[in-house]
Design a protein around this motif. Structure first.
Motif, PDB file in Angstrom:
ATOM      1  N   ILE A 101       0.564 -57.910 -62.294  1.00 15.92           N
ATOM      2  CA  ILE A 101       1.978 -58.298 -62.267  1.00 15.92           C
ATOM      3  C   ILE A 101       2.662 -57.768 -61.019  1.00 15.92           C
ATOM      4  O   ILE A 101       3.514 -58.447 -60.435  1.00 15.92           O
ATOM      5  N   LEU A 102       2.288 -56.552 -60.619  1.00 14.83           N
ATOM      6  CA  LEU A 102       2.905 -55.976 -59.426  1.00 14.83           C
ATOM      7  C   LEU A 102       2.638 -56.853 -58.205  1.00 14.83           C
ATOM      8  O   LEU A 102       1.633 -57.557 -58.133  1.00 14.83           O
ATOM      9  N   ALA A 103       3.556 -56.784 -57.243  1.00 10.84           N
ATOM     10  CA  ALA A 103       3.479 -57.561 -55.999  1.00 10.84           C
ATOM     11  C   ALA A 103       3.561 -59.056 -56.268  1.00 10.84           C
ATOM     12  O   ALA A 103       2.969 -59.870 -55.546  1.00 10.84           O
ATOM     13  N   THR A 104       4.299 -59.424 -57.325  1.00 11.58           N
ATOM     14  CA  THR A 104       4.536 -60.829 -57.632  1.00 11.58           C
ATOM     15  C   THR A 104       6.032 -61.055 -57.840  1.00 11.58           C
ATOM     16  O   THR A 104       6.804 -60.102 -58.032  1.00 11.58           O
ATOM     17  N   SER A 105       6.427 -62.310 -57.827  1.00 18.92           N
ATOM     18  CA  SER A 105       7.825 -62.647 -58.076  1.00 18.92           C
ATOM     19  C   SER A 105       8.257 -62.233 -59.478  1.00 18.92           C
ATOM     20  O   SER A 105       9.408 -61.837 -59.690  1.00 18.92           O
ATOM     21  N   VAL A 106       7.342 -62.311 -60.427  1.00 25.47           N
ATOM     22  CA  VAL A 106       7.658 -61.941 -61.806  1.00 25.47           C
ATOM     23  C   VAL A 106       8.081 -60.481 -61.883  1.00 25.47           C
ATOM     24  O   VAL A 106       9.060 -60.133 -62.561  1.00 25.47           O
ATOM     25  N   ALA A 107       7.361 -59.603 -61.191  1.00 25.65           N
ATOM     26  CA  ALA A 107       7.686 -58.183 -61.216  1.00 25.65           C
ATOM     27  C   ALA A 107       9.061 -57.924 -60.607  1.00 25.65           C
ATOM     28  O   ALA A 107       9.856 -57.129 -61.131  1.00 25.65           O
ATOM     29  N   VAL A 108       9.365 -58.582 -59.494  1.00 21.41           N
ATOM     30  CA  VAL A 108      10.661 -58.373 -58.839  1.00 21.41           C
ATOM     31  C   VAL A 108      11.793 -58.863 -59.722  1.00 21.41           C
ATOM     32  O   VAL A 108      12.800 -58.163 -59.914  1.00 21.41           O
ATOM     33  N   ILE A 109      11.658 -60.062 -60.288  1.00 22.33           N
ATOM     34  CA  ILE A 109      12.703 -60.605 -61.156  1.00 22.33           C
ATOM     35  C   ILE A 109      12.846 -59.752 -62.407  1.00 22.33           C
ATOM     36  O   ILE A 109      13.962 -59.514 -62.895  1.00 22.33           O
ATOM     37  N   PHE A 110      11.727 -59.271 -62.921  1.00 17.27           N
ATOM     38  CA  PHE A 110      11.770 -58.383 -64.088  1.00 17.27           C
ATOM     39  C   PHE A 110      12.568 -57.126 -63.767  1.00 17.27           C
ATOM     40  O   PHE A 110      13.417 -56.692 -64.555  1.00 17.27           O
ATOM     41  N   GLY A 111      12.289 -56.529 -62.608  1.00 18.40           N
ATOM     42  CA  GLY A 111      13.018 -55.321 -62.217  1.00 18.40           C
ATOM     43  C   GLY A 111      14.489 -55.581 -62.000  1.00 18.40           C
ATOM     44  O   GLY A 111      15.341 -54.778 -62.405  1.00 18.40           O
ATOM     45  N   LEU A 112      14.831 -56.697 -61.368  1.00 17.86           N
ATOM     46  CA  LEU A 112      16.233 -57.042 -61.153  1.00 17.86           C
ATOM     47  C   LEU A 112      16.956 -57.216 -62.483  1.00 17.86           C
ATOM     48  O   LEU A 112      18.072 -56.703 -62.673  1.00 17.86           O
ATOM     49  N   THR A 113      16.333 -57.935 -63.403  1.00 13.23           N
ATOM     50  CA  THR A 113      16.959 -58.182 -64.701  1.00 13.23           C
ATOM     51  C   THR A 113      17.175 -56.886 -65.458  1.00 13.23           C
ATOM     52  O   THR A 113      18.246 -56.655 -66.039  1.00 13.23           O
ATOM     53  N   TYR A 114      16.164 -56.025 -65.459  1.00 11.09           N
ATOM     54  CA  TYR A 114      16.279 -54.756 -66.180  1.00 11.09           C
ATOM     55  C   TYR A 114      17.371 -53.874 -65.592  1.00 11.09           C
ATOM     56  O   TYR A 114      18.200 -53.322 -66.324  1.00 11.09           O
ATOM     57  N   ASN A 115      17.388 -53.731 -64.285  1.00  8.60           N
ATOM     58  CA  ASN A 115      18.318 -52.800 -63.660  1.00  8.60           C
ATOM     59  C   ASN A 115      19.775 -53.231 -63.772  1.00  8.60           C
ATOM     60  O   ASN A 115      20.677 -52.390 -63.825  1.00  8.60           O
ATOM     61  N   TYR A 116      20.021 -54.547 -63.795  1.00 12.36           N
ATOM     62  CA  TYR A 116      21.402 -55.025 -63.819  1.00 12.36           C
ATOM     63  C   TYR A 116      21.824 -55.579 -65.178  1.00 12.36           C
ATOM     64  O   TYR A 116      22.933 -56.103 -65.306  1.00 12.36           O
ATOM     65  N   LEU A 117      20.961 -55.458 -66.181  1.00 12.09           N
ATOM     66  CA  LEU A 117      21.278 -55.975 -67.505  1.00 12.09           C
ATOM     67  C   LEU A 117      22.557 -55.371 -68.105  1.00 12.09           C
ATOM     68  O   LEU A 117      23.374 -56.102 -68.680  1.00 12.09           O
ATOM     69  N   PRO A 118      22.781 -54.056 -68.012  1.00 11.42           N
ATOM     70  CA  PRO A 118      24.033 -53.501 -68.578  1.00 11.42           C
ATOM     71  C   PRO A 118      25.290 -54.100 -67.974  1.00 11.42           C
ATOM     72  O   PRO A 118      26.319 -54.196 -68.648  1.00 11.42           O
TER      73      PRO A 118
END
Length: 284
Positions: A144-161
């Motif tokens: 999963i790392l070094a893929t678009s899925v990982a980046v979008i996952f991280g963006l969603t998690y960090n800005y979800l609140p």
């Protein structure tokens, strides 16, 4: 006379703060974006507008990728945040404050540390993927790392609140008696939600999109930690131009171009959603 001056005196500290730390840097950056030169011989103001066109042509892929990641992450945040905010607002009862604290709890940890922790969790031999590979549920080369899925996952998690809180505030203002009246008039739960709750919560969705789409699109931490060379976002390019290449004019031009793209996107979104209707709903 004092009463007339009182409102202006109250906004004076905040106004000065915005002028010093927002307006002045923007004016300075706008000047730098049209300069030419280097850090050795200095930069000279030549009103070189080609910095904008050259930067846009050279980094068009990163621009489109950043906007795409921001849009997908924002949609994912809405899909995840709305049920959470709805449940807290209507089912949380006396423990609403506790649930909101749990939503905000990740903010007590550094943004970078939270992102790095997901790098360990999503590693090929991490605690999430390795057991699934050992059980034969995933191929050995799955990652999963070094893929678009990982980046979008991280963006969603960090800005979800940032999406949950404004939607919760909007839902909290919905009068339960209005929903009960809809049920008394034989409206189904689906009809009461789509006709009453959802329209009244649009101000929160509108605010949440603004608070997530903008930082997601300009983010560079998630792409640097969870992504790879094929996932570089425009924020990473701006960071490189400023801190590595010392190419301040191009970095400033990229920053202003990104700002313009996001402003246009927000304006189109506001027009499509109907800002006037949203504001009217918020005022009720």
């Amino acid at each position: 006379m004092r009463r007339k001056l009182a409102p202006y005196l109250l906004i004076l500290p905040g106004g000065l703060w915005l002028v010093l730390f927002l307006v002045v840097p923007l004016v300075f950056m706008a000047s730098v974006s049209t300069q030419e030169g280097d850090v050795v011989y200095g930069f000279v103001q030549t009103f070189h507008l080609a910095n904008y066109t050259d930067a846009l042509v050279q980094y068009k892929t990163q621009f489109l990728r950043s906007v795409g990641y921001g849009l997908i992450g924002t949609v994912a945040a809405i899909a995840l945040a709305y049920p959470v905010a709805y449940w807290i607002a209507f089912k949380g009862g006396s423990r609403k404050s506790t649930y909101l604290l749990l939503v905000l709890l990740p903010f007590f940890v550094s943004f970078v540390l939270r992102t790095v922790s997901w790098k360990f969790l999503l590693a090929d031999d991490g605690i999430l993927l390795q057991p699934l590979k050992d059980a034969g549920m995933l191929p050995a080369d799955f990652h999963i790392l070094a893929t678009s899925v990982a980046v979008i996952f991280g963006l969603t998690y960090n800005y979800l609140p940032f999406m949950i809180l404004p939607i919760y505030v909007a839902l909290e203002r919905v009068d339960p008696r209005v929903v009960e009246a809809a049920h008394d008039l034989y409206a189904t739960p689906r009809e009461s939600f789509t006709k009453i709750v959802l329209p009244l919560s649009l101000p929160g969705v509108f605010a949440g999109v603004l608070m997530t789409f903008v930082p997601m699109t300009s983010d560079y931490v998630n792409a640097a930690i969870l992504g790879g060379p094929a996932n570089t976002m425009i924020g990473n390019i701006i960071q490189t131009e400023y801190l590595t290449n010392n190419n301040y004019p191009v970095g400033a031009a990229l920053s202003f171009t990104l700002m313009a793209v996001m402003l246009v996107g927000i304006f189109v979104y506001a027009r499509a959603l109907g800002t006037e209707n949203v504001l009217e709903a918020a005022a009720r």
